[in-house]
Each structure stands twice: as C-alpha cells, then as structure tokens.
Design a protein around this motif. Structure first.
Motif, short mmCIF file in Angstrom:
data_model
loop_
_atom_site.label_atom_id
_atom_site.label_comp_id
_atom_site.label_asym_id
_atom_site.label_seq_id
_atom_site.Cartn_x
_atom_site.Cartn_y
_atom_site.Cartn_z
N LEU A 1 0.83 -1.21 0.00
CA LEU A 1 0.00 0.00 0.00
C LEU A 1 0.87 1.27 0.00
N LEU A 2 1.95 1.21 0.76
CA LEU A 2 2.86 2.37 0.79
C LEU A 2 3.52 2.58 -0.56
N GLN B 1 1.06 4.17 -2.84
CA GLN B 1 0.94 5.61 -2.52
C GLN B 1 2.12 6.39 -3.09
N PRO C 1 -1.81 11.85 3.82
CA PRO C 1 -2.81 10.80 3.57
C PRO C 1 -2.72 9.66 4.59
N TRP C 2 -3.80 8.87 4.68
CA TRP C 2 -3.91 7.89 5.78
C TRP C 2 -2.80 6.85 5.81
N ILE C 3 -2.35 6.37 4.64
CA ILE C 3 -1.35 5.29 4.65
C ILE C 3 0.01 5.81 5.15
N VAL C 4 0.32 7.08 4.80
CA VAL C 4 1.56 7.69 5.30
C VAL C 4 1.42 7.96 6.80
N LEU D 1 -0.36 6.21 8.81
CA LEU D 1 -0.19 4.89 9.43
C LEU D 1 1.30 4.59 9.64
#
Lengths: 37, 513
Positions: free
Chosen positions: A24-25, A28, B43-46, B48
């Motif tokens: 996921l990272l 992104q 953003p949410w994943i960063v 996290l």
C-alpha cells in the motif's frame, strides 16, 4: 498455555499484514510520483 | 571486523539518506503550519507509517525481544495494550481532534475545559516530551554502543546531530518522510528476520522443546497481578500522548486521521507481537546466542565484583540480554542483511526521538511563545521560534542523555506521570462532555498527578501496583467525589471553554456555526 497452531496462524497473519502495508505504501509512493510528474 | 564494516557502511548510508530527506523537506517549509503540521495534508497510509514508526521505539523492538527471551511470550502479549489504545484513539478520538483544527493538546483542553486545564495539560505535555526525548536520545547512544561497540558518547553525538538537523530544517514534514523510510526498513527487517528464524527452527513446534518451560504460558513466569498491572500501564501510559495527537492534527481530514491512526494500531497488533515472539523465542533456543549470553553474564558479574557491588546471577543474566538481539542477528544472517537489521533498530529509536522533538517545538511555539510572550507574532516569527526551539531542545535533551543514560528510569517516570492526569479528561471530553463537569475534571487532573508522584514512595508490599495504576484510580475517585459538589457552581473565567471552528466534522457537538 497458548496452542501452538494458534500462534503459527497468527505468525502467517503477521507476515501477510507486513506485505500488504508495504504494498500500500509503494502504491501511494507511485501515485504521488505520478501526480508530481 | 568485516561484518562490522558492512553494518557500519549500511548505517552510514542510512544516516546520509536521512540528511538528504531533511534537505529536500526544508524546501517545502514556507509557513509555521508547514513546519508544525505538515500543511495538514498527510494521507492515511503515510499517517499509518509515521504513527507506527513512532510507536516502535527501542523498547518496543529490541527491548521487548529481550523481555520475551527473559519472561516468555507474556511480554509480547502485554504490548497488545499499546496497539489497542492506538486503535481506540484512531476510531474515537482522532476524527474529533482533527475536526477541531487544533494545533496542540493544550488547545484541545482549552476548547473543552478552559485555560486552567490547558496550563496543566501543557505542563504534562512538556514533562512527557522532555523525558521521552532525553530517553530516546540516550537510547540512540546505548543501542549503537551495544550493537556496534561504538562508544556511547560518540554514538549519541552522531545520532542526535542527524536527528536534530533534519528536524530543525524540515520540521514535521521531514519527520513524516524519515518516519516512513524508517517504517519500511523496520517492517522489512523485522518481518524478514522473523520469517527466516521461524523456518530455521522448524516453527513453534520445533522451538518448544528447547524453549523455557514458561515461554508459551499466557503469564510467562510472572504473577497474574504483575501482568495485569503491566498491561494497564501500557494501555494508559501512552494514551493520547502528544506524538500521537499530532498525527491526528496533520491528517488530510477527519477520515484520514481516523484510518491512519487506527490503521497503525491494527497493523501493529497483527504484526509486532508475533514477530517479537518469534525473535524472543529464537534467542532462547539458539545455542550460540545462549553461549554468548552466558559469557556476557559472567563478565558483568566479574565487573560488579571488581567494583565491590552486589549482583545476583539472575540480575546479571537479565542485563546480559541487551546483547541478545545483536548476537542473534550476527549468528543467523548474512552480514549485508545484518547491516539492514542494525539500521532498522537505530531507525526505531530515531523515529521515536524525532517525533518528541517536533512536538516539543510546537508546544514552545504555540503554548508558550504565542500564548504568553507574543500573541501578535507574525507567521515568519513563529516559524523561526519553532526552528530555534527544535535546535535548542534537541541540544538540551542530548545534554541530559549525556548525563543520565538510564533510559528505563526516565521513561518509567514520564509514563507514570502522564496517564493519571490526562487520560480521564480525554474520555470525559469525548464521551461524557458537559460544562458542569469541568471542575471535577480539573480536580482529577491535579490529584492524579500528585497521587502518582506520591505512590513512587509506596511500601514494598504494594510493589506490583504501579504509580500509573494508582494515580488513575485516585483521579477517577476524585472526579466522582467532586462532581456532585461542583456541578451546580458557576464557571470562573479560567474554566470557561473556548469554542473552536470545526469545519472537518459536521457531527461534532462543539462545532460553532
């Protein structure tokens, strides 16, 4: 005592969660780079 | 020596990469909001990644592996408390905090309970951050010293210089980016190591015969009271602390704040305890590691004897465990991968330190300078204050770490201090808010703080009940005793809540339209 099969199952979940989050990272990062260019 | 060259080379490359990220981030910092809140665009994943990297410090990584090796998997199970509090914070608190558009924890307390509660909260934040920062700086020196054999002072100086440098020029923007890199290295390093070790020893069935008798028991070799108290201390010790609160403030919006912080908790709950269990059990069963630990224990006892100090073999064994992880890494992996693991361990410590540093600068800028010294300050003045605060507090913390290197004692004090004063007010603010409860909240904050400090001098018979647990108990008791006595009283001006505009959360009951 915690059953060893349960710990083993969680161990695989642990590894799978690491792979998913890193993917996921990466997604992104690629998306972010795409926007900049 | 060739092995160490690989490790030192990897570490050098990693530190250079951090400096480069700092330089790049500095170009994006134009305002104080960029520096302290990353422009509120994460953003949410960063989010996290940066939250999880902050959570995994030296204690949660090599500290807990050593603890599993010592007491069994109970140590890893207890750490689930950290991750559960993150999930709770993410789901219920983060959207509210982001929705209020606040900058510091003090702002949140003022919005809910008035300026007196704000000042108490700011004092608590400052004590927590100074202590945690000094402890993480000391951890950089200690970890590099025990893993690579670099003298403590030199390791502290290099690690602190790099951390202070990128935090000063890039602020939270640089912290978020370096945290993300540190998270990737950490997860890759710890995940790969646990997979390799699991396969090497034939899974848990292969490890069980050589592991300690209590290893797979829920409470290990500890008493149930001790484990419950430990779990409770972990559950509330870091709840709503500024480094996590800031993660809520910097999100793109309330939804990103919720899933970024809760996602970090869910991921860590799934990932870290099991990885720690595998590594800790591997320490118990690896003959080379056990031999090295035995030799180290004898060396520690010999040094104590020379100094005329009393030390039991059990205490020496416990201290020797600090070399458990580095020894396990070196005996199991290729030097190149051992280098990555060493970088991952240093990354764990640095990512926790830089967050404290950044939060402390925000507290100085917002809660001290803008509030008490110069309310009309321009944005460029605020930015300069935040940068100088980062630099000076970083140097001061390094000085403290130079003087006091006992990380565990510093951390224990700040964790015990935080929860009794701060956790109950957060719960009241979010789930049971009413202006008539403000006096009771302020009374519970003061009494909780004092009780936890007084309980440090408790009688030995109550050793298993920690100051955090006792202080929280007193805070709850005082809250419910004072509540009926004060709920009808008119509010003094210092206890008047200050409403804030909250465009992010239309359901927020505090929203001013």
């Amino acid at each position: 005592m915690i059953p060893l099969w349960l710990l083993t199952a969680f161990h695989y979940v642990s590894l799978a969660s690491a792979v998913v989050v890193l993917a996921l990272l990466l997604w992104q990062f690629v998306r972010g780079s795409g926007r900049k260019s | 020596m060739a092995d160490r060259s690989f490790e030192l080379g990897t570490l050098g490359a990693y530190l250079a990469l951090l400096l480069w990220i700092g330089f790049r981030s500095a170009r994006q910092v134009k305002t104080s909001e960029d520096f302290t809140l990353s422009g509120r665009d994460v953003p949410w994943i960063v989010l996290l990644a940066t939250t999880a990297a902050t959570m995994i410090g030296g204690g949660a990584s090599i500290g807990m592996v050593a603890k599993v090796a010592e007491v069994g998997i109970a140590a890893a199970l207890v750490t689930c408390a950290w991750h559960l509090q993150l999930i709770f914070t993410g789901l219920f608190i983060a959207p509210r905090l982001r929705g209020l558009n606040v900058v510091t924890v003090g702002d949140f307390f003022e919005a809910k309970f008035g300026s007196l509660a704000r000042e108490i909260a700011v004092v608590n934040c400052a004590i927590f951050l100074i202590g945690a920062l000094a402890a993480q700086m000391a951890a950089i020196g200690t970890v590099a010293n025990s893993i690579l054999g670099i003298p403590y002072d030199v390791a502290l100086l290099i690690g602190a210089t790099v951390t202070i440098f990128y935090s000063t020029i890039g602020g939270i923007r640089a912290v978020v980016k370096t945290d993300t890199l540190q998270f990737v290295i950490l997860v890759f390093g710890i995940g790969t190591a646990s997979a390799i070790l699991f396969a090497k020893y034939g899974g848990f069935w292969g490890m069980e015969p050589s592991a300690s008798v209590h290893n797979f028991h829920v409470t290990g070799n500890l008493s149930t009271t001790r484990v419950v108290s430990w779990f409770f201390a972990f559950l509330v010790g870091e709840t709503f602390v500024p480094p996590y609160a800031v993660r809520c403030f910097i999100a793109q919006d309330a939804r990103h704040a919720r899933w970024g912080v809760a996602g970090a908790g869910i991921f860590l709950l799934l990932f870290l305890p099991l990885a720690t269990i595998v590594l800790g059990t591997a320490v118990q069963v690896d003959p080379e590691v056990q031999q090295a630990l035995g030799e180290k224990s004898q060396e520690i006892q010999a040094i104590a004897l020379e100094k005329g100090e009393k030390m039991s073999p059990a205490e020496a064994d416990s201290r020797a465990l600090q070399i458990a992880v580095p020894t396990l890494i070196r005996t199991t992996f290729h030097p190149a991968f051992a280098g990555i693991m060493v970088a991952a361990i240093i990354a764990a410590v640095m990512s926790s330190g830089d967050s404290c540093l950044s939060c402390l600068a925000t507290v100085v800028m917002e809660d001290v300078y803008r509030r008490h010294l110069r309310p009309q300050a321009t944005d460029s003045q605020l930015l300069r204050v935040a940068q100088y605060s980062t630099l000076l507090t970083g140097i001061a913390a390094t000085g403290c770490a130079w003087r006091f290197s006992n990380i565990a004692e510093i951390l224990e004090f700040v964790y015990d201090f935080w929860a009794p004063a701060m956790v109950l007010p957060f719960f009241v603010a979010v789930f049971w808010y009413d202006q008539r409860r403000i006096y009771a909240v302020v009374a519970s904050m003061v009494s909780g703080m004092l009780a936890s400090v007084a309980w440090r001098f408790r009688p030995p018979a109550y050793e298993d009940v920690g100051p955090a647990l006792f202080g929280c108990g007193v805070a709850v008791l005082v809250f419910f005793l004072v509540l009926p006595l004060t709920s009808g009283l008119p509010l003094l001006s210092r206890c008047q809540p200050v409403p804030r505009f909250s465009p992010q959360d239309p359901d927020d009951p505090d929203r001013v339209s």
